[in-house]
Enzyme design. Structure first.
Site, PDB file in Angstrom:
ATOM      1  N   GLY A 194       0.819  -1.198   0.000  1.00 15.00           N
ATOM      2  CA  GLY A 194       0.000   0.000   0.000  1.00 15.00           C
ATOM      3  C   GLY A 194       0.858   1.255   0.000  1.00 15.00           C
ATOM      4  O   GLY A 194       2.077   1.205   0.199  1.00 15.00           O
ATOM      5  N   CYS A 195       0.215   2.388  -0.215  1.00 12.01           N
ATOM      6  CA  CYS A 195       0.908   3.676  -0.206  1.00 12.01           C
ATOM      7  C   CYS A 195      -0.069   4.718   0.328  1.00 12.01           C
ATOM      8  O   CYS A 195      -0.777   4.461   1.286  1.00 12.01           O
ATOM      9  CB  CYS A 195       1.429   4.017  -1.598  1.00 12.01           C
ATOM     10  SG  CYS A 195       0.158   4.065  -2.866  1.00 12.01           S
ATOM     11  N   ARG A 196      -0.121   5.873  -0.307  1.00  3.78           N
ATOM     12  CA  ARG A 196      -1.060   6.900   0.143  1.00  3.78           C
ATOM     13  C   ARG A 196      -2.425   6.714  -0.497  1.00  3.78           C
ATOM     14  O   ARG A 196      -3.453   6.688   0.178  1.00  3.78           O
ATOM     15  CB  ARG A 196      -0.506   8.296  -0.166  1.00  3.78           C
ATOM     16  CG  ARG A 196      -1.390   9.452   0.302  1.00  3.78           C
ATOM     17  CD  ARG A 196      -0.712  10.790   0.066  1.00  3.78           C
ATOM     18  NE  ARG A 196      -1.538  11.894   0.532  1.00  3.78           N
ATOM     19  CZ  ARG A 196      -2.500  12.491  -0.216  1.00  3.78           C
ATOM     20  NH1 ARG A 196      -2.706  12.100  -1.469  1.00  3.78           N
ATOM     21  NH2 ARG A 196      -3.204  13.494   0.288  1.00  3.78           N
ATOM     22  N   PHE A 243      -3.487   4.392   2.506  1.00  2.00           N
ATOM     23  CA  PHE A 243      -3.536   5.150   3.750  1.00  2.00           C
ATOM     24  C   PHE A 243      -4.766   6.049   3.818  1.00  2.00           C
ATOM     25  O   PHE A 243      -5.363   6.223   4.891  1.00  2.00           O
ATOM     26  CB  PHE A 243      -2.252   5.986   3.891  1.00  2.00           C
ATOM     27  CG  PHE A 243      -2.168   6.756   5.167  1.00  2.00           C
ATOM     28  CD1 PHE A 243      -2.533   8.104   5.216  1.00  2.00           C
ATOM     29  CD2 PHE A 243      -1.737   6.149   6.332  1.00  2.00           C
ATOM     30  CE1 PHE A 243      -2.467   8.809   6.398  1.00  2.00           C
ATOM     31  CE2 PHE A 243      -1.668   6.854   7.523  1.00  2.00           C
ATOM     32  CZ  PHE A 243      -2.035   8.183   7.562  1.00  2.00           C
TER      33      PHE A 243
END
Length: 1772
Positions: A1730-1732, A1759
Site C-alpha cells: 500500500g501507499c497513500r 492510507f
C-alpha cells in the site's frame, strides 16, 4: 396347428456337429455331463446365466405331431407381392401400384358377379384348381425350406436334404428328426422372447421410441421372408420372436398352421378366456386354486422355475386348520418386515439412516417389496426334494442342515415371500432325500402330509378366504401394483419401478388395472325362487345381514372390471389363400398394437385365436384411440377400413409394401435398412471374430441419426466385452460410434468398458495397441479432456509401471488392416495441405489408419511444443516437427504398425511423454507426475520386488550407481525416466516443488509409525530411487540449495534413522530393511560423487557414522548360531530371498512370543516395545552383515578418503571394521565357490570401478593399516586383511558398473532445451495451480500475465478454446480467423504468432466456433465458412452474395456432440447446417412470433436439445432442436441482449444465463423460460460471460473489469477486479475460460492476452483483521517524510518506493538489519502493498514481480482509505 410341445435340453456340442451334420444320425450313446449331475443340469436349465461348460449347449426341441388329412400344396401358394426388388425406381413403384389395384378390383368384381365372369374364367382355362398334397409331404417341404437342414429319419427311410439357404431371421436349426408319429425340430436357444421383454422388462422399449419401431421393422422383415416361403403369420406370437440384449430378432415360424386343409378339420378345444375364467370364479364355478393357477399362467409363471414360479397366498399361520387367518389385504412382505422397514426403503429421508448405510439408502430406487418369491426362498421350500449341490449354489455355499426350517409353521413365520402351489397339492414336498436333513414337520392338527395337503387345500377354498381373496389378487396381479394404490398399500415392487434396461426372465406382471371383483358366496336371500313373504297382517322385517345394495355394487364392479367391448367382427375364411392373407394382415396389426400397448394384451393367453386378439384391437380403436402411437394410426386405420383401394390410392398394406419407403404407411426412419444391415454384420462379428471390422465401422460412420446409433450400441458393447473381439472393436468401431454420441454420452455408455479393456486382470499382447498414442488421442477427443485425464491417464501411468505387461509378446499386426489405399479412412485425405501433399512430420502416421480421427490435429496443435518461435503467418499451418527434449529422446515414438515385440510399459512411456508435451505443465503436474510419484511406491510393494535381479536382466540405466539391481527397479526405472524427462522439459522446479515434497511426505509418514507397512516400505525405497534420478536434473546452485534442508534433513536422515532404528520394524522384515539400505548407500555415494571428496565429508559423515554404529547394535544376536554370519554368507544362494525367509520365520516365532507375553504381562505397551526391539534387532542382523560392512567401508574409503573414514571408525565404527575384517578372512573360501562368487558381485553394493590413474591417488592417500589395504585388482577396488596378498585379476575382465568418471558424468547437471522451462509468471502460475487440492476447483482471478498473442490488426470479436485445451480459435475485425497453440513459453512476457491464419473472409468477422464431432472450424462474416484448422484447407462456404438461398448470418453456434451448426439469419430465423451434407441448410426455424429484432447471440444446452436466441429488442427465445417448436419467447431485458450462455445444474436441470445493456445478468429456466433470479453486483453492462469448470460465472465489461460469481445461485458472492494496464492493453472485447488449466483468455481491440491468477485486492476489514491477528504483513512504500507528517498504519512495515528494488535484492541479514523486519520469501502469500492512494503500490508490485514476488496483494485505498475509516495510526 403349431408346435405341441417345446422343451429345453442341454446337449454335447460334439454330437450336434459330428453326428447330425456329418453322419446324419443320432449317436448310439448319449453322454452325461462330466461335472454336474442330472438334477443339477435340470436346475441350471432355468438359470440362463449359468455356464454349463464350453462343450455343452442349450437347444430347444419342438415337437410337431403328424396328421393324415390332405392339404393345399405349398407349391400352389405364392407370395405374389410384386415388391421383391429391394430398390425400386419411381416408375416401378407406379407400375406396382397400378397393376396391383387393377388385379384386386378385378378379383373383387369376380366375387360380386361370379356368373358374369364364368365364361371368361372357362376361356382362361382351369388354372385355379388347387393342387393336393399329403400333410406329411407338405410339412417336410416347409421344414427343409425354412430351416435349411436335413430331415433325419429315426426309422428306415430316406434323408431329405435342404434346398435353400438358411435365413437370418429364423432360428438356426441344429437338426430335424422324424419318427412315425411326430417331427422333432432342434433349434438354437435364445433365452428371452419379445413377450418376456414386454412383460418383465418394459422399460427397455418404453425408454426409447425408436426401439419398438426397430423391432416392428425386423418383424415385418421376418413376415416378408415367411410369406416368400409360402408360410402364414397367423399363430406366430411375440412369444415366438426371440431377442438378445442387442434387440436382434429371430423367429420360430408356425409351420403346421401354415398348411391349409382341403376339408374341414375338427377344431381343437380352445382354452377359456380370462373373462370366462373370472366369471366362473366370481359365480363359484371355479375353485380358488384353479383360478390362481390360471392367473399365474397368464403372468408367465412356470411350474418348477425357481426364478418365476407360481405363487399362492399363505392363508394362515398354520396353528389350526381353520383359523388365525392372515390379512390378505397386506402383502406377506409387509407383514413380515413391518411398515417401518418398508417406509425406510421407499423414502429414506423419513428416518435417520443406520450408520454406514446413508449412501446405500439414498442411491437405491424407492420401493416397498423386492420380490414375491425369490429363488432362495423357492429352494428353501423345496430343500427336501433338491440335491445338495443345487442348494449350496443358490441358498448357502456351505451345507448346514440346521439352517433350514424344520417345520412348515416355522417356514411360514420365517419367509417374507408367498407360498407355492406344492403346499396345496404335493405331499412329497415333506419327504427328504437327504440323510442328514429330516422330513419337513407338518402341524400337530394333521396326521400325515397327505392329511395336511387336504386340509390346507380346503382352507384355501373356505368362505373366509374366498371372500377376501380378491384383495390378495389386487396386490399380486392387480391394480395395487402401480400408481397411488400401490403406494397406499405399501406394495411398490422394485422390478416395476427400477426401470431396468436389461432383459429379464423374472419379475412381477400386472394383469389388471381395475379392482378385481369379489367372489359371490351362497346367500340364503338370493336364490332361484323368491323368498316367502309373511302374511299381510304381520310386520315385514329384513335381516340385519341383508344388503341388496352391496350385491348391486358387486355386479357393477364386475361390469367395470371387464370394460367396454365392441361388437364381434365377422370371421374371415381360413380355407383360401386370399382369406389367410387377410387374416395375416390382421395378425400383423395385433402384433404391432401389442408391441406398443402390451398391457391390454396381458389378459389373453399366448395361444389365443385371431378373433380374440382382434377384439382387443377393436376395443382400443373404439374406446382408447389415444393409446395408439401416431406412427401406426394411418396403418391401423387403413386395415380397419378394409378397402380394395385405400384412401391414399394404394393397395391393401402388406409386409412387402410396409417395408418400401415410397408406399409405406408406417414412417420408418430412412436409416433402418442400413441399421439392419449393420446389426446383421455385427452379429456375424460376434459369431466369427475374423470378419471385416473396418467395413462395419464405415457403415456406422454413415449414420446421421442418434436413434440409429442407439440401436447399434448394444452390439458394440457386446463386441467390446468379448475377449476375442474386444481389441478389434476398440480399434475400428469405438471411434465412429463415439463421434456420433459425443463426449458425455460416450463416457456414459463406454467408459466403464474401456477401463475394463485397458486394465484387465490378465493382460494379453494386443493390449499394447490401446496404449499407443493414436488410440489415446482418439479417446482424448471422444471422451473429452476432463474425462480422459480423470480416468485414462491413470491407466497410462499404471502401464508405465508394468501393471499390464503380457506374459508373452506376440505379433499384433493381425489386428490391424494392412496399409493400403483401400483401408484409408475418408477423412485421411485431410492430411493434404492445400493442393499438394507435403511430407509427413515425425508425428504423422503412415497410411493404413485404424481410426477415422485425423492425425493432422496432433501435429498442428503440438507444433510449438518444442518451444521454438512460430514461423511467419501464412495461409497454411507451419509444419514444425514435434521435437521432444533431450531426455525424452531416449523414448522414441513408435508407429502403431511397428509394435511387434513391444510391451505395454514401453509404449506407455512413449504415450505418457507425448501427453506431457501436449498437456502443459499444470495438467502434467496434476494428472501425470502426481500419479507417477504414487506409482513409484507400488513398484517396490510387490511380493518379489525387493529380490535382487539376475545380472543378465540388468537394463542400462543412468540412475543405478551400485551393482545391486532390485526386481522393482525394472518398472521403477521407466517411471523415473518419465519423471526425469518431464523435469527436463519444464524445468527443475518440478523436482524442487513436487518431487521432493512428495518424497518428504512419504518419509514423514514413517517417522511416527511403529511398523512400516508394505506401501510405506515401497515409498521409502522409491524415494531413494527418486533422489538418484533427480540429482542430474538439478543445477549446482539449486542442488546445493536443496541438499542440506531437503535431501539430507527431510529425506535421507529420516531414512537412515529408519534402517538403524530398533523401535521400528518393517512389514517384510529384513528383506525391506536390506533393500532400503542398499538404496540409501546408493544415494550417499551419488551425493558424494556430485559434491566431490572435500565437500562430501561435510554432508555425508553423519549418516555414514550412523550406519557404522548400527553394527554395534546387532551384537546381541551375534552369538545366536541360527544367524551366524559365516552360515549366512555360505549357505544362501539368493541373498534377498534368504533374508526374507529368515525374517518371516523369526517374525512368526516372535509373534507367538508376543501372544504368550501379552497373556501373562499386565503391560501390553512395554511388551510390544520389547517385541519390536527384538524384531528390529533380528532384521538388522540380517541387514548389517559382514559382507555389507566390507562394501560400506570400501565405498566410504573411495568417496570420503581413507583418513576421513578412519576417523569415523574411531568414533564408533569398530564393529563395522571387525565385520569387514572377518569377511575378508573368509574371502578365499568364498571365492573358491564359483556360484557364490558370481552371486556376490551383484548381491550388495560392491563399489564403483575406478580408472588406474585415479587408483594411485587413492592408494597414496591411505593413512592407516586398514585403509592401506585398499588396492586395485584389475579394474575393481578390493579390501583385504593385512596378512592377505593382493591377487591379480586378468585385465580383460569387464563389469557393467560405471567408473568413477562415468558416474560423475552421469550425475552432473545435463543442460536441456529451456524454451519451455517454467520461470517468471509461468512459474508463479504453475506453483499456485500445482499446489491446489484435487477438490479445489475455485477460479481465483489474479492478474498474472502468461502470454500475449499478436497477429490481429483489428479488434477481437470471438475466442473459442479447443476441447483439448491445447489451442484456441479467434475471430477478428481484420477479416481473419486464427489458430493458436497454448504452450508454456518464456517468463510471461513473450509474444507469439498464430500457427495458422484463415484469410478467405470478405468482411469483419462476427464469431468463430469449433464443431467437435466433425473436427471443423466455422467462422462467420455474414457468410458461413467451414475450414479445417488442423490441415489448413477450406471445406465449404455459404455466402449470401453467391446465392439467394444463403441469407446473411448474424450469429452462429455449434450443437454439442452433433455435427450441426445453428445459424441466425438477418431474416429472424434459425437455419441448421449439417456439416456432413453438401452446401445447403437442412431446416429453417421461426424463432419468435413477433418482430423481435436481430439475433445478437445464440446459446445451446449441454445436451443439444434446445437453442436460445438473444435479440436486439431484449427478447429471448427458446427453440427445441429436435422438433423445431418454439418453446417460449419473452421480454427478458429492457435493453439489447449482449450475451447468452447455457448451463446445466448438478441436478441436471437446464438453465439460460443472459446479460443486457440494462446492466442485468439473469438466470432463466430452459424448460419454460421463467426467471430464476438476477445476479447482484454488476454496475455496468456485461459483454462477456463464461462459466468455469467449478460452476462459477466470470463476467467481463468494456471498462476492463473482470467479475467472478462464486456460484450460480442467487446468493453467490461477487468480486470485481480492474485489469491493470501493464497486464492488459486496450478495451476488453472477448473472453474465454480454459477450464482445466484455470486460465483466462482476454481479447481486446489490439491483442489477446492469456492470464491466470495474479494480484488480489484487500479491503479495509480484511487488512484490519489480518494485522490484528498477525496473518498479514502490510508493506508501506511511502517516503519517510510522509510517515513523520501523516503517520503510518499500526503494525505496518516500511520500504520506500525508490528503495524497493535495491532492498529486495539484498541478503536476508542485510535487509533485516536496515529495515527492522525479516525479508519476505518470494512465495509469501500474506504480503499486502500500500501507499497513500494506491498508485505507488501498483508500481511497487510491478517491481517486486520482476524479482519473483508473484503472490502479492494490494490495498487499493491505502492510507487515505484507512484514515477515512478510522483505522489506528501511529506517528513517526
Amino acid at each position: 396347428m403349431n408346435f405341441k410341445l417345446t422343451c429345453l435340453i442341454v446337449c454335447l456340442l460334439a454330437w450336434t456337429s459330428r453326428y447330425i451334420k456329418k453322419n446324419l444320425k443320432l449317436p448310439n450313446d448319449f453322454e452325461n455331463h462330466a461335472t454336474y449331475s442330472p438334477d443339477e443340469v435340470q436346475a441350471f436349465l432355468w438359470d440362463s446365466e449359468s455356464l454349463i461348460g464350453p462343450d455343452w449347449i442349450l437347444v430347444y426341441i419342438n415337437v410337431i405331431p403328424k396328421c393324415n388329412h390332405l392339404v393345399l400344396s405349398t407349391s400352389s401358394i405364392h407370395s405374389d407381392m410384386g415388391l421383391d426388388v429391394k430398390d425400386l425406381t419411381y416408375s416401378q413403384y407406379l407400375h406396382y401400384v397400378s397393376q396391383t389395384n387393377f388385379k384386386n378390383l378385378w378379383k373383387e368384381s369376380q366375387k360380386k358377379f361370379p356368373e358374369a365372369y364364368r365364361p371368361f374364367a372357362l376361356n382362361r382355362g382351369r388354372r385355379s384348381n388347387p393342387k393336393n398334397a399329403s400333410w406329411q409331404e407338405s410339412l417336410s417341404s416347409l421344414l427343409t425350406r425354412v430351416f435349411s437342414c436335413p430331415i433325419i429319419s429315426l426309422e428306415s427311410g430316406p434323408v431329405l436334404h435342404p434346398t435353400s439357404q438358411l435365413q437370418s431371421c429364423v432360428l438356426q436349426s441344429v437338426g430335424v428328426f422324424e419318427c412315425s408319429s411326430s417331427f422333432f425340430v432342434i433349434t438354437e436357444h435364445i433365452p428371452h422372447s419379445v413377450h418376456q421383454c414386454l412383460s418383465l422388462s418394459p422399460s427397455l422399449l418404453s425408454s426409447n421410441s425408436v426401439k419398438p419401431m426397430f423391432l416392428l421393422f425386423q418383424m415385418l422383415h421376418a413376415v416378408k421372408e415367411m410369406q416368400d416361403r409360402s408360410l402364414f403369420v397367423e399363430g406366430v406370437t411375440w412369444q415366438h420372436f426371440f431377442i438378445n440384449e442387442s434387440l436382434n430378432l429371430k423367429v420360430l415360424p408356425a409351420l403346421a398352421s401354415s398348411l391349409i386343409p382341403l376339408e374341414p378339420v375338427q377344431a381343437t378345444k380352445q382354452e377359456s378366456s380370462l373373462q370366462e375364467l373370472t366369471t366362473s370364479w366370481v359365480r363359484g364355478c371355479l375353485s380358488n386354486y384353479d383360478y390362481l393357477m390360471a392367473l399365474n399362467d397368464l403372468a408367465g409363471r412356470q411350474i418348477n422355475n425357481p426364478f418365476n414360479h407360481p405363487v399362492l397366498p399363505w392363508i394362515s399361520d398354520l396353528s389350526s386348520p381353520f383359523g388365525n387367518w392372515r390379512d390378505l389385504a397386506k402383502s406377506k412382505f409387509r407383514l413380515n418386515k413391518g411398515d417401518r422397514q418398508l417406509d425406510l426403503t421407499f423414502d429414506p429421508t423419513t428416518f435417520e439412516a443406520p450408520e454406514g448405510k446413508e449412501d446405500v439408502l439414498t442411491s437405491q430406487v424407492p420401493h416397498h417389496v423386492t420380490d414375491v418369491l425369490s429363488e432362495i426362498t423357492f429352494y428353501v421350500y423345496q430343500a427336501r426334494r433338491t440335491v445338495r449341490s443345487v442348494l449350496c449354489r443358490y441358498v448357502r455355499p456351505t451345507w448346514n442342515p440346521l439352517e433350514y426350517p424344520t417345520s412348515i409353521e416355522r417356514m411360514q413365520q420365517w419367509t417374507p415371500d408367498e407360498c407355492i402351489p406344492q403346499f396345496f397339492s404335493d405331499p412329497s414336498i415333506f419327504k427328504s432325500i437327504h440323510d442328514d436333513l429330516p422330513d419337513l414337520n407338518y402341524p400337530p392338527w394333521a396326521s400325515s402330509p397327505e392329511d395336511f395337503i387336504t386340509k390346507h387345500r380346503n382352507a384355501l377354498e373356505s368362505p373366509y378366504v374366498s371372500e377376501r381373496l380378491h384383495q390378495w389378487i389386487d396386490l399380486t396381479f392387480g391394480f395395487r401394483l402401480s400408481g397411488s394404490a400401490a403406494i397406499k398399500a405399501k406394495n411398490v415392487h422394485l422390478s416395476l419401478v427400477d426401470g431396468h434396461l436389461d432383459l429379464s426372465s423374472r419379475g412381477v406382471v400386472q394383469l389388471f388395472s381395475q379392482p378385481h371383483p369379489r367372489k359371490l358366496l351362497p346367500s340364503p336371500y338370493v336364490g332361484r325362487s323368491p323368498p316367502r313373504l309373511p302374511p299381510a297382517e304381520e310386520q315385514l322385517s329384513l335381516p340385519l345381514d341383508y344388503n341388496p345394495v352391496g350385491l348391486l355394487r358387486q355386479l357393477e364392479t364386475v361390469s367395470h372390471f371387464y370394460g367396454p367391448t365392441a361388437p364381434d367382427s365377422q370371421d374371415l375364411a381360413i380355407t383360401t389363400v386370399a382369406g389367410r392373407r387377410q387374416r395375416d394382415l390382421q395378425w400383423i396389426v395385433t402384433l404391432a398394437m401389442e408391441l406398443f400397448i402390451p398391457q391390454r394384451f396381458r389378459l389373453i393367453r399366448l395361444n389365443a385365436r385371431l378373433e380374440e386378439r382382434w377384439q382387443i384391437c377393436q376395443d382400443i380403436v373404439r374406446f382408447d384411440r389415444h393409446l395408439l402411437p401416431r406412427s401406426l394410426r394411418s396403418f391401423i386405420h387403413t386395415v380397419f377400413q378394409n378397402e380394395i383401394v385405400t384412401a391414399q390410392g394404394l393397395p391393401p398394406p402388406s409386409a412387402h409394401q410396409l417395408l418400401q419407403p415410397m408406399v409405406s404407411l408406417i414412417p420408418f426412419p430412412s436409416e433402418f435398412p442400413a441399421v439392419l444391415t449393420a446389426t446383421h454384420q455385427l452379429k456375424q462379428l460376434l459369431d466369427h471374430a475374423n470378419m471385416d471390422f473396418l467395413g462395419v465401422g464405415k457403415i456406422i460412420t454413415s449414420f446421421t441419426s442418434p436413434s440409429s446409433i442407439a440401436l447399434v450400441i448394444p452390439f458394440v458393447k457386446a463386441l467390446l466385452l468379448k475377449n476375442t473381439t474386444a481389441f478389434r472393436a476398440a480399434l475400428y468401431l469405438l471411434d465412429p460410434i463415439a463421434a456420433a454420441l459425443g463426449p458425455t454420452e460416450t463416457a456414459k455408455e463406454f467408459l466403464h468398458i474401456i477401463l475394463k479393456i485397458m486394465g484387465p486382470e490378465q493382460p494379453s499382447a494386443p493390449l499394447v495397441l490401446l496404449y499407443h498414442k493414436r488410440f489415446l488421442l482418439m479417446l482424448q477427443v471422444r471422451l473429452g479432456i476432463r474425462c480422459f485425464l480423470q480416468n485414462i491417464s491413470l491407466l497410462i501411468v499404471e502401464g508405465v509401471g508394468g501393471c499390464y505387461n503380457a506374459d508373452s509378446v506376440t505379433s499384433v499386426q493381425q489386428l490391424l488392416v494392412a496399409p493400403s489405399s483401400s483401408s484409408l479412412s475418408p477423412n485421411m485425405d485431410r492430411l493434404k495441405l492445400g493442393k499438394e501433399q507435403e511430407p509427413e512430420s515425425e508425428t504423422e502416421i503412415e497410411s493404413g489408419d485404424v481410426f477415422t480421427f485425423e492425425v493432422g490435429e496432433e501435429a498442428a496443435l503440438m507444433e510449438q511444443s518444442s518451444g521454438e518461435e512460430a514461423g511467419p503467418v501464412s495461409g497454411t499451418p507451419s509444419r514444425n516437427s514435434v521435437k521432444y527434449s533431450l531426455a525424452a529422446a531416449a523414448y522414441p515414438v513408435r508407429d502403431i504398425h511397428e509394435l511387434d515385440g513391444c510391451t505395454v510399459s514401453q509404449v506407455s512411456v512413449d504415450s505418457l511423454l507425448w501427453q506431457a508435451h501436449r498437456l502443459g505443465p499444470v495438467l502434467t503436474a496434476r494428472y501425470l507426475t502426481r500419479n507417477l510419484l504414487r506409482m513409484l511406491a507400488l513398484c517396490y510393494a510387490d511380493e518379489t520386488s525387493l529380490n535382487l535381479a539376475d545380472p543378465s536382466q540388468e537394463e542400462s540405466s543412468p540412475f543405478q550407481i551400485s551393482g545391486a539391481l532390485l526386481q522393482g527397479d525394472f518398472n521403477a526405472n521407466r517411471i523415473l525416466g518419465c519423471l526425469s524427462s518431464i523435469a527436463n522439459l519444464y524445468g527443475e522446479q518440478f523436482v524442487m516443488l513436487q518431487y521432493f515434497p512428495h518424497a518428504a511426505e512419504v518419509v514423514n509418514r514413517c517417522i511416527s509409525s511403529g511398523t512400516i507397512s508394505v506401501m510405506l516400505e515401497g515409498g521409502l525405497v522409491g524415494s531413494c530411487s527418486l533422489i538418484l534420478a533427480c540429482i542430474p536434473c538439478l543445477q549446482d546452485s539449486n542442488f546445493m540449495q536443496c541438499l542440506r534442508e531437503v535431501i539430507l534433513r527431510q529425506l535421507l536422515d529420516p531414512i537412515v534413522c529408519a534402517v538403524t532404528s530398533t523401535e521400528q520394524t518393517f512389514a517384510r522384515g529384513g528383506a525391506a530393511r536390506s533393500a532400503l539400505t542398499i538404496k540409501l548407500l546408493d544415494c550417499l555415494c551419488a551425493l558424494s560423487i556430485r559434491l566431490g571428496t572435500d565437500a562430501a565429508g561435510q554432508f555425508i559423515s553423519d549418516p555414514a557414522l550412523k550406519l557404522l554404529k548400527s553394527f554395534d547394535r546387532v551384537s546381541k544376536v551375534a552369538s545366536n548360531p541360527s544367524v551366524s554370519r559365516a552360515n549366512s554368507l555360505k549357505g544362501r544362494p539368493d541373498y534377498m530371498c534368504h533374508q526374507r525367509r529368515l525374517s518371516n520365520t523369526l517374525r512368526q516365532a516372535q509373534a507367538a512370543a508376543e501372544i504368550e507375553a501379552a497373556s501373562s504381562s499386565p503391560s501390553n505397551n512395554v511388551t510390544r516395545l520389547a517385541a519390536n526391539e527384538a524384531l528390529s534387532l533380528t532384521e538388522m542382523a540380517a541387514t548389517f552383515t559382514d559382507h555389507f560392512a566390507f562394501q560400506l567401508l570400501t565405498a566410504l574409503n573411495l568417496i570420503l578418503g581413507v583418513r576421513h573414514v578412519q576417523s569415523l571408525v574411531e568414533q564408533g565404527g569398530q564393529a563395522a571394521q571387525t565385520c569387514a575384517t572377518q569377511y575378508a578372512s573368509t574371502k578365499d573360501e568364498l571365492d573358491s565357490d564359483p556360484e557364490w562368487n558370481n552371486k556376490r558381485r551383484t548381491s550388495v553394493f560392491s563399489g564403483l570401478r575406478v580408472n588406474r590413474s585415479f587408483s594411485n591417488d587413492v592408494d597414496a592417500a591411505a593413512g592407516s593399516s586398514y585403509g592401506s589395504r585398499i588396492s586395485v585388482v584389475g579394474n575393481r577396488i578390493q579390501l583385504f586383511a593385512e596378512e592377505e596378498a593382493v591377487p591379480e585379476t586378468p585385465n580383460d575382465h569387464c563389469d557393467s558398473r560405471p567408473t568413477l568418471e562415468e558416474a560423475q558424468e552421469m550425475l552432473c547437471y545435463r543442460k536441456t532445451d529451456s524454451a519451455r522451462h517454467l520461470r517468471g509468471n509461468w512459474l508463479a502460475y504453475w506453483e499456485h495451480e500445482a499446489g491446489r487440492a484435487d477438490r479445489d476447483t475455485r477460479f481465483n482471478f489474479k492478474q498474472i500475465r502468461l502470454l500475449q498473442l499478436n497477429g490481429h490488426s483489428a479488434g477481437i470479436r470471438s475466442i473459442h478454446v479447443m476441447d483439448s485445451e491445447t489451442g484456441l480459435l479467434t475471430a477478428g475485425r481484420d477479416k481473419t480467423a486464427r489458430v493458436w497453440s497454448l504452450n508454456s513459453q518464456g517468463d510471461g512476457n513473450n509474444s507469439v504468432s498464430a500457427s495458422y491464419v484463415y484469410q478467405q473472409h470478405r468482411k469483419p468477422l462476427l464469431g468463430v466456433s469449433f464443431i467437435d464431432t466433425a473436427r471443423l472450424a466455422a467462422s462467420c462474416d455474414g457468410a458461413v465458412h467451414l475450414w479445417d484448422p488442423f490441415v489448413g484447407t477450406s471445406v465449404r462456404q455459404l455466402d449470401a452474395s453467391s446465392s439467394s438461398k444463403f441469407p446473411t448470418v448474424t450469429a452462429m453456434k455449434a450443437l454439442p456432440a452433433q455435427p450441426i451448426l445453428v445459424t441466425a439469419t438477418a431474416e429472424g430465423t434459425l437455419r441448421m447446417l449439417d456439416t456432413r451434407t453438401p452446401l445447403t441448410y437442412q431446416h429453417e426455424l421461426r424463432i419468435s412470433p413477433v418482430a423481435a429484432g436481430l439475433v445478437r447471440c445464440l446459446a445451446t444446452g449441454s445436451n443439444g436439445y434446445w437453442v436460445a436466441a438473444g435479440h436486439s429488442s431484449g427478447i429471448l427465445s427458446l427453440i427445441d432442436t429436435r422438433t423445431g417448436m418454439l418453446l417460449s419467447s419473452w421480454k427478458g431485458h429492457e435493453g439489447e441482449v449482449l450475451q447468452v450462455n447455457g448451463w446445466t445444474s448438478p441436478n441436471g436441470s437446464q438453465h439460460l444465463i443472459s446479460s443486457s445493456l440494462d446492466q442485468s445478468v439473469s438466470v432463466w429456466s430452459a424448460d419454460d423460460g421463467k426467471l430464476k433470479f438476477n445476479f447482484r453486483g454488476a454496475s455496468e453492462p456485461v459483454h462477456c460471460l463464461c462459466i468455469t469448470g467449478g460452476g462459477e460465472l466470470v463476467t467481463g465489461t468494456t471498462a476492463n473489469r473482470i467479475g467472478v460469481y462464486t456460484s450460480l445461485t442467487n446468493n453467490a458472492n461477487f468480486s470485481s477486479t480492474k485489469l491493470r494496464s501493464d497486464t492488459f492493453k486496450g478495451v476488453l472485447t472477448a473472453m474465454a475460460v480454459v477450464p482445466l488449466n484455470r486460465m483466462l483468455l482476454l481479447g481486446s481491440d489490439t491483442v489477446i492476452a492469456m492470464g491466470a491468477a495474479g494480484v488480489k485486492e484487500v479491503n479495509f476489514e480484511e487488512l484490519r483483521d489480518g494485522l490484528s491477528n498477525g496473518s498479514l504483513v502490510y508493506l508501506d512504500v511511502r517516503n519517510r517524510d510522509e510517515l513523520v507528517n501523516d503517520g503510518k498504519i499500526v503494525g505496518s512495515v516500511v520500504v520506500p518506493l525508490p528503495e524497493v528494488e535495491e532492498a529486495f535484492n539484498k541478503g536476508d541479514e542485510d535487509f533485516s538489519a536496515k529495515y527492522g523486519f525479516s525479508k519476505p520469501a518470494k512465495d509469501a502469500t500474506n504480503v499486502v502493498v500500500g501507499c497513500r492512494s494506491g498508485r505507488r503500490a501498483v508500481s511497487a508490485i510491478q517491481i517486486l514481480e520482476k524479482l519473483g514476488y508473484n503472490s502479492l496483494m494490494i490495498y487499493k485505498g491505502s492510507f487515505l482509505d484507512w484514515q477515512a475509516k478510522g483505522g489506528p495510526i501511529t506517528k513517526g
